[in-house]
Design a protein around this motif. Structure first.
Motif, PDB file in Angstrom:
ATOM      1  N   VAL A 194     -37.190  -3.344  33.888  1.00  0.00           N
ATOM      2  CA  VAL A 194     -38.362  -3.261  32.972  1.00  0.00           C
ATOM      3  C   VAL A 194     -38.339  -2.244  32.086  1.00  0.00           C
ATOM      4  N   SER A 195     -37.701  -1.130  32.281  1.00  0.00           N
ATOM      5  CA  SER A 195     -37.642  -0.213  31.386  1.00  0.00           C
ATOM      6  C   SER A 195     -36.776  -0.339  30.186  1.00  0.00           C
ATOM      7  N   GLU A 196     -35.686  -1.340  30.162  1.00  0.00           N
ATOM      8  CA  GLU A 196     -34.890  -1.746  29.087  1.00  0.00           C
ATOM      9  C   GLU A 196     -35.711  -2.826  28.349  1.00  0.00           C
ATOM     10  N   SER A 197     -36.363  -3.839  29.208  1.00  0.00           N
ATOM     11  CA  SER A 197     -37.304  -4.800  28.383  1.00  0.00           C
ATOM     12  C   SER A 197     -38.366  -4.186  27.747  1.00  0.00           C
ATOM     13  N   MET A 198     -38.850  -3.004  28.314  1.00  0.00           N
ATOM     14  CA  MET A 198     -40.149  -2.488  27.691  1.00  0.00           C
ATOM     15  C   MET A 198     -39.615  -1.835  26.255  1.00  0.00           C
ATOM     16  N   LYS A 199     -38.306  -1.118  26.250  1.00  0.00           N
ATOM     17  CA  LYS A 199     -37.841  -0.637  24.906  1.00  0.00           C
ATOM     18  C   LYS A 199     -37.612  -1.686  23.762  1.00  0.00           C
ATOM     19  N   ILE A 200     -37.164  -2.819  24.241  1.00  0.00           N
ATOM     20  CA  ILE A 200     -37.136  -4.006  23.308  1.00  0.00           C
ATOM     21  C   ILE A 200     -38.399  -4.600  22.854  1.00  0.00           C
ATOM     22  N   SER A 201     -39.221  -4.679  23.838  1.00  0.00           N
ATOM     23  CA  SER A 201     -40.805  -5.180  23.322  1.00  0.00           C
ATOM     24  C   SER A 201     -41.415  -4.337  22.470  1.00  0.00           C
ATOM     25  N   ALA A 202     -41.158  -2.881  22.695  1.00  0.00           N
ATOM     26  CA  ALA A 202     -41.813  -2.058  21.987  1.00  0.00           C
ATOM     27  C   ALA A 202     -41.379  -1.890  20.661  1.00  0.00           C
ATOM     28  N   LYS A 203     -40.029  -2.063  20.530  1.00  0.00           N
ATOM     29  CA  LYS A 203     -39.214  -2.356  19.127  1.00  0.00           C
ATOM     30  C   LYS A 203     -39.923  -3.562  18.560  1.00  0.00           C
ATOM     31  N   GLN A 204     -39.956  -4.588  19.130  1.00  0.00           N
ATOM     32  CA  GLN A 204     -40.696  -5.700  18.269  1.00  0.00           C
ATOM     33  C   GLN A 204     -42.098  -5.513  18.060  1.00  0.00           C
ATOM     34  N   GLN A 205     -42.857  -4.648  18.800  1.00  0.00           N
ATOM     35  CA  GLN A 205     -44.142  -4.569  18.215  1.00  0.00           C
ATOM     36  C   GLN A 205     -44.346  -3.736  16.986  1.00  0.00           C
ATOM     37  N   GLY A 206     -43.324  -2.743  17.075  1.00  0.00           N
ATOM     38  CA  GLY A 206     -43.256  -2.040  15.885  1.00  0.00           C
ATOM     39  C   GLY A 206     -42.953  -2.662  14.575  1.00  0.00           C
ATOM     40  N   GLU A 207     -42.350  -3.820  14.623  1.00  0.00           N
ATOM     41  CA  GLU A 207     -41.845  -4.726  13.405  1.00  0.00           C
ATOM     42  C   GLU A 207     -43.050  -5.590  13.103  1.00  0.00           C
ATOM     43  N   ILE A 208     -44.144  -5.903  13.890  1.00  0.00           N
ATOM     44  CA  ILE A 208     -45.053  -6.711  13.399  1.00  0.00           C
ATOM     45  C   ILE A 208     -45.909  -6.070  12.453  1.00  0.00           C
TER      46      ILE A 208
END
Length: 302
Positions: free
Chosen positions: A288-302
């Motif tokens: 979950v922690s690793e996936s959250m980092k990836i998802s947070a990065k993707q949200q920052g690019e929106i």
């Protein structure tokens, strides 16, 4: 509750010594442990897991244990282009989960969904209210408020997020409920509230209360719409001029998601709905922690 490991976890929570790393459980054992901790501490819970399938399984377990529905907060589908008929079912499901979380129901989500932007909590709370027979209702103000909250006026209510008016009767379908409500007015007083079936339009039963919550995750009033319309015109981008017209008419449209940073001063996620009375559980914390980092990065690019 007699397990020493459970007692140790409970003591840590009661003394505010968190986070706690718990291992050695699989499947429904996790759900039962979560349920027992929530019951022992009298706290609500948000569970974050690694995919939608696991979220559904945990939700089913907790619904059985709590004897009430544990809802899933699903992924948000951003729409950045115009489509003829956008389906808002996913959005309504997310709004239901947020309202349930604020009302102490167990909520399960995924890393990706938890990182998706949503309606600011203070705006949600300002537009969450309950209808009760005997209450006075300013009809014009109520109808304008429904439009602001993302409801669409139709000749007949057939799905969530719609309302209809026929004389002294107002039909509304809130995302919070399984059925729409028929508000029967006597002058400006609510005489009765009756749930009804969409297809047949036949009344089902009288209800004592009916909760109205927002129907969209992006809400804006007339002043904000005109402000954004002027800002778009100043960009002098021909591709966006049609959006400026839509904002000037103060109406919602399918591709409004791309203007979220202009509508809200800050961007919010489900984490902003958590209070001190919420226990947050990470299922398979490392994943979950690793996936959250990836998802947070993707949200920052929106």
């Amino acid at each position: 509750k007699k397990m020493p490991e459970f007692g140790a976890c409970l003591e840590h929570i009661q003394n505010g010594r968190m986070p706690i790393h718990i291992t050695g459980m699989t499947g429904s054992q996790k759900s039962h442990f979560i349920y027992s901790l929530c019951k022992a501490t009298d706290k609500k819970c948000l569970i974050i897991t690694y995919d939608e399938q696991e979220a559904g399984r945990i939700s089913n377990d907790l619904s059985f244990l709590f004897c009430r529905e544990a809802v899933v907060f699903k992924n948000r589908e951003y729409i950045f282009y115009d489509v003829d008929a956008a389906n808002h079912a996913g959005e309504h499901s997310r709004l239901l989960a947020l309202s349930k979380l604020m009302q102490d129901a167990p909520v399960v989500t995924t890393c990706e969904a938890a990182s998706h932007f949503t309606l600011p909590p203070h705006i949600f709370k300002e537009n969450l209210f309950t209808l009760i027979p005997g209450d006075t209702l300013d009809i014009d103000s109520f109808l304008k408020r429904l439009v602001y909250m993302g409801y669409r006026r139709t000749s007949q209510v057939e799905s969530v997020g719609q309302f209809a008016v026929r004389g002294s009767i107002i039909d509304v379908f809130s995302p919070f409920h399984d059925n729409p409500v028929r508000i029967d007015l006597f002058d400006d007083e609510i005489d009765s509230l009756r749930e009804f079936e969409c297809t047949s339009q036949i009344s089902l039963n009288n209800v004592e209360t009916y909760c109205i919550c927002p129907s969209r995750e992006i809400l804006y009033n007339e002043d904000k719409a005109l402000e954004i319309s002027r800002a778009i015109r100043l960009m002098k981008n021909e591709n966006l001029m049609s959006d400026a017209e839509k904002f000037a008419e103060n109406r919602y449209f399918s591709s409004v998601d791309k203007y979220m940073p202009f509508i809200y001063e800050d961007l919010y996620t489900i984490f902003d709905y958590i209070d001190d009375n919420t226990l947050v559980f990470l299922d398979e914390a490392k994943i979950v922690s690793e996936s959250m980092k990836i998802s947070a990065k993707q949200q920052g690019e929106i």
